[in-house]
Design a protein around this motif. Structure first.
Motif, PDB file in Angstrom:
ATOM      1  N   ALA A  24       0.578  -1.101  -0.001  1.00  0.00           N
ATOM      2  CA  ALA A  24      -0.109  -0.041  -0.054  1.00  0.00           C
ATOM      3  C   ALA A  24       0.795   1.282  -0.010  1.00  0.00           C
ATOM      4  N   GLU A  25       2.006   1.224   0.735  1.00  0.00           N
ATOM      5  CA  GLU A  25       3.009   2.401   0.884  1.00  0.00           C
ATOM      6  C   GLU A  25       4.309   1.839   1.076  1.00  0.00           C
ATOM      7  N   ILE A  26       5.226   2.685   0.326  1.00  0.00           N
ATOM      8  CA  ILE A  26       6.437   2.304   0.562  1.00  0.00           C
ATOM      9  C   ILE A  26       7.287   3.705   1.128  1.00  0.00           C
ATOM     10  N   ARG A  27       7.979   3.497   2.019  1.00  0.00           N
ATOM     11  CA  ARG A  27       8.861   4.764   2.508  1.00  0.00           C
ATOM     12  C   ARG A  27      10.143   4.469   2.125  1.00  0.00           C
ATOM     13  N   LEU A  28      10.893   5.136   1.273  1.00  0.00           N
ATOM     14  CA  LEU A  28      12.049   5.009   0.767  1.00  0.00           C
ATOM     15  C   LEU A  28      13.149   6.099   1.570  1.00  0.00           C
ATOM     16  N   ALA A  29      14.189   5.231   2.053  1.00  0.00           N
ATOM     17  CA  ALA A  29      15.145   6.084   2.665  1.00  0.00           C
ATOM     18  C   ALA A  29      16.528   5.796   2.242  1.00  0.00           C
ATOM     19  N   ASP A  30      17.347   6.567   1.703  1.00  0.00           N
ATOM     20  CA  ASP A  30      18.627   6.477   1.294  1.00  0.00           C
ATOM     21  C   ASP A  30      19.793   7.573   1.396  1.00  0.00           C
ATOM     22  N   ILE A  31      20.874   7.579   1.511  1.00  0.00           N
ATOM     23  CA  ILE A  31      21.729   8.522   1.891  1.00  0.00           C
ATOM     24  C   ILE A  31      22.014   9.592   0.544  1.00  0.00           C
ATOM     25  N   ASP A  32      21.484   8.907  -0.681  1.00  0.00           N
ATOM     26  CA  ASP A  32      21.587   9.804  -2.014  1.00  0.00           C
ATOM     27  C   ASP A  32      20.143   9.991  -2.044  1.00  0.00           C
ATOM     28  N   SER A  33      19.618  11.082  -1.548  1.00  0.00           N
ATOM     29  CA  SER A  33      18.129  11.424  -1.541  1.00  0.00           C
ATOM     30  C   SER A  33      17.749  11.608  -3.150  1.00  0.00           C
ATOM     31  N   GLY A  34      18.678  11.987  -3.836  1.00  0.00           N
ATOM     32  CA  GLY A  34      18.296  12.289  -5.409  1.00  0.00           C
ATOM     33  C   GLY A  34      17.871  10.762  -6.018  1.00  0.00           C
ATOM     34  N   ARG A  35      18.790   9.707  -5.778  1.00  0.00           N
ATOM     35  CA  ARG A  35      18.421   8.469  -6.257  1.00  0.00           C
ATOM     36  C   ARG A  35      17.323   7.879  -5.631  1.00  0.00           C
ATOM     37  N   ALA A  36      16.858   8.389  -4.441  1.00  0.00           N
ATOM     38  CA  ALA A  36      15.664   7.634  -3.786  1.00  0.00           C
ATOM     39  C   ALA A  36      14.493   8.478  -4.623  1.00  0.00           C
ATOM     40  N   GLU A  37      14.780   9.681  -4.678  1.00  0.00           N
ATOM     41  CA  GLU A  37      13.648  10.383  -5.383  1.00  0.00           C
ATOM     42  C   GLU A  37      13.317   9.938  -6.991  1.00  0.00           C
ATOM     43  N   LYS A  38      14.524   9.752  -7.517  1.00  0.00           N
ATOM     44  CA  LYS A  38      14.361   9.135  -8.920  1.00  0.00           C
ATOM     45  C   LYS A  38      13.643   7.741  -8.976  1.00  0.00           C
ATOM     46  N   LEU A  39      13.898   6.853  -7.991  1.00  0.00           N
ATOM     47  CA  LEU A  39      13.277   5.555  -7.925  1.00  0.00           C
ATOM     48  C   LEU A  39      12.018   5.675  -7.606  1.00  0.00           C
ATOM     49  N   ALA A  40      11.599   6.454  -6.614  1.00  0.00           N
ATOM     50  CA  ALA A  40      10.282   6.704  -6.156  1.00  0.00           C
ATOM     51  C   ALA A  40       9.256   7.246  -7.302  1.00  0.00           C
ATOM     52  N   SER A  41      10.105   8.178  -8.066  1.00  0.00           N
ATOM     53  CA  SER A  41       9.002   8.397  -9.288  1.00  0.00           C
ATOM     54  C   SER A  41       8.876   7.401 -10.155  1.00  0.00           C
ATOM     55  N   LEU A  42       9.912   6.807 -10.611  1.00  0.00           N
ATOM     56  CA  LEU A  42       9.591   5.599 -11.740  1.00  0.00           C
ATOM     57  C   LEU A  42       8.952   4.303 -11.203  1.00  0.00           C
ATOM     58  N   VAL A  43       8.945   4.008  -9.980  1.00  0.00           N
ATOM     59  CA  VAL A  43       7.931   3.219  -9.456  1.00  0.00           C
ATOM     60  C   VAL A  43       6.497   3.707  -9.356  1.00  0.00           C
ATOM     61  N   SER A  44       6.359   4.898  -8.893  1.00  0.00           N
ATOM     62  CA  SER A  44       4.906   5.375  -8.766  1.00  0.00           C
ATOM     63  C   SER A  44       4.347   5.469 -10.227  1.00  0.00           C
ATOM     64  N   LYS A  45       5.080   5.788 -11.349  1.00  0.00           N
ATOM     65  CA  LYS A  45       4.554   5.813 -12.715  1.00  0.00           C
ATOM     66  C   LYS A  45       4.004   4.347 -13.151  1.00  0.00           C
ATOM     67  N   ALA A  46       5.015   3.271 -12.766  1.00  0.00           N
ATOM     68  CA  ALA A  46       4.758   1.880 -13.176  1.00  0.00           C
ATOM     69  C   ALA A  46       3.490   1.203 -12.234  1.00  0.00           C
ATOM     70  N   PHE A  47       3.548   1.785 -10.981  1.00  0.00           N
ATOM     71  CA  PHE A  47       2.207   1.256 -10.100  1.00  0.00           C
ATOM     72  C   PHE A  47       1.654   2.253  -9.226  1.00  0.00           C
ATOM     73  N   PRO A  48       0.999   2.898 -10.143  1.00  0.00           N
ATOM     74  CA  PRO A  48       0.335   4.104  -9.207  1.00  0.00           C
ATOM     75  C   PRO A  48      -0.418   3.939  -8.007  1.00  0.00           C
ATOM     76  N   LYS A  49      -0.995   2.551  -7.916  1.00  0.00           N
ATOM     77  CA  LYS A  49      -1.772   2.324  -6.592  1.00  0.00           C
ATOM     78  C   LYS A  49      -0.977   2.416  -5.365  1.00  0.00           C
ATOM     79  N   CYS A  50       0.398   2.079  -5.431  1.00  0.00           N
ATOM     80  CA  CYS A  50       1.307   1.971  -4.420  1.00  0.00           C
ATOM     81  C   CYS A  50       1.793   3.521  -3.975  1.00  0.00           C
ATOM     82  N   ARG A  51       1.618   4.035  -2.978  1.00  0.00           N
ATOM     83  CA  ARG A  51       2.007   5.377  -2.421  1.00  0.00           C
ATOM     84  C   ARG A  51       3.363   5.317  -2.116  1.00  0.00           C
TER      85      ARG A  51
END
Length: 202
Positions: A83-110
């Motif tokens: 239902a929800e994934i909170r991503l944490a990474d020392i490289d916040s830019g990398r985490a933001e990019k991954l979150a954006s890509l996964v959100s587009k592929a699986f929009p039902k997951c926050r």
């Protein structure tokens, strides 16, 4: 390691799960001589969780680590209905990019990028190398863990990391890294069409 991404880009075709993370941990030659890539990090992880009786669908999950293996895990967790994934990474830019890509592929997951804080989560996952060495810092704030949570570490050695020890003391359910590797090997055997024999019995 550390050539998963480089190897992927040498291949002319790939399974979707390898293509979406641009990373391969297994490749095979096709009849025409070209190479085909696949990635079993997420597959092994999900199958290991299922074998351990851990639910994913509808769960709120903290994942620390958005690197190579972490990216595969995030996609597969979303695909399995988290239902929800909170991503944490020392490289916040990398985490933001991954979150954006996964959100587009699986929009039902926050998906949100945040701190390695498991507050309010059902499951907390370490997908970083932190814990390989005895003096490594804990990858997340264990003071925020509660007994109703499941804590997962993808590190295989040591079998029980400092994170898993702390979680067990709190009363959490825990999942070590070995099942992820066991199920990856099973999937890789099928990928390479390797017949698995019962050792010593035939």
């Amino acid at each position: 390691m550390p050539y998963k991404i480089a190897v992927y880009h040498k291949c002319s075709a790939a399974h979707d799960r390898a293509a979406r993370v641009q990373s391969a941990n297994s490749v095979r030659r096709l009849p025409d001589g070209s190479w085909y890539a696949d990635n079993f990090d997420g597959v092994g992880f999900i199958e290991g969780l299922k074998a351990g009786g851990h639910l994913i669908a509808g769960r709120r999950i903290l994942q620390v680590g958005a690197g190579g293996a972490g990216a595969s895990l995030t996609y597969c967790l979303a695909e399995e209905g988290a239902a929800e994934i909170r991503l944490a990474d020392i490289d916040s830019g990398r985490a933001e990019k991954l979150a954006s890509l996964v959100s587009k592929a699986f929009p039902k997951c926050r998906i949100e990028v945040g701190q390695p804080d498991p507050s309010g989560m059902d499951m907390a996952i370490n997908a970083t190398p932190s814990g390989l060495k005895a003096n490594d810092p804990l990858p997340m704030d264990v003071t925020k863990l509660t007994p109703d949570m499941t804590v997962v570490d993808i590190i295989m050695d040591p079998a029980e990391t400092a994170l898993l020890r702390a979680a067990k003391e709190i009363g959490c359910r825990i999942q070590p890294g070995r099942p992820m590797m066991d199920f990856q090997v099973e999937a890789m055997s099928a990928f390479f069409d390797i017949e698995q024999k019962d050792g010593g019995n035939g």
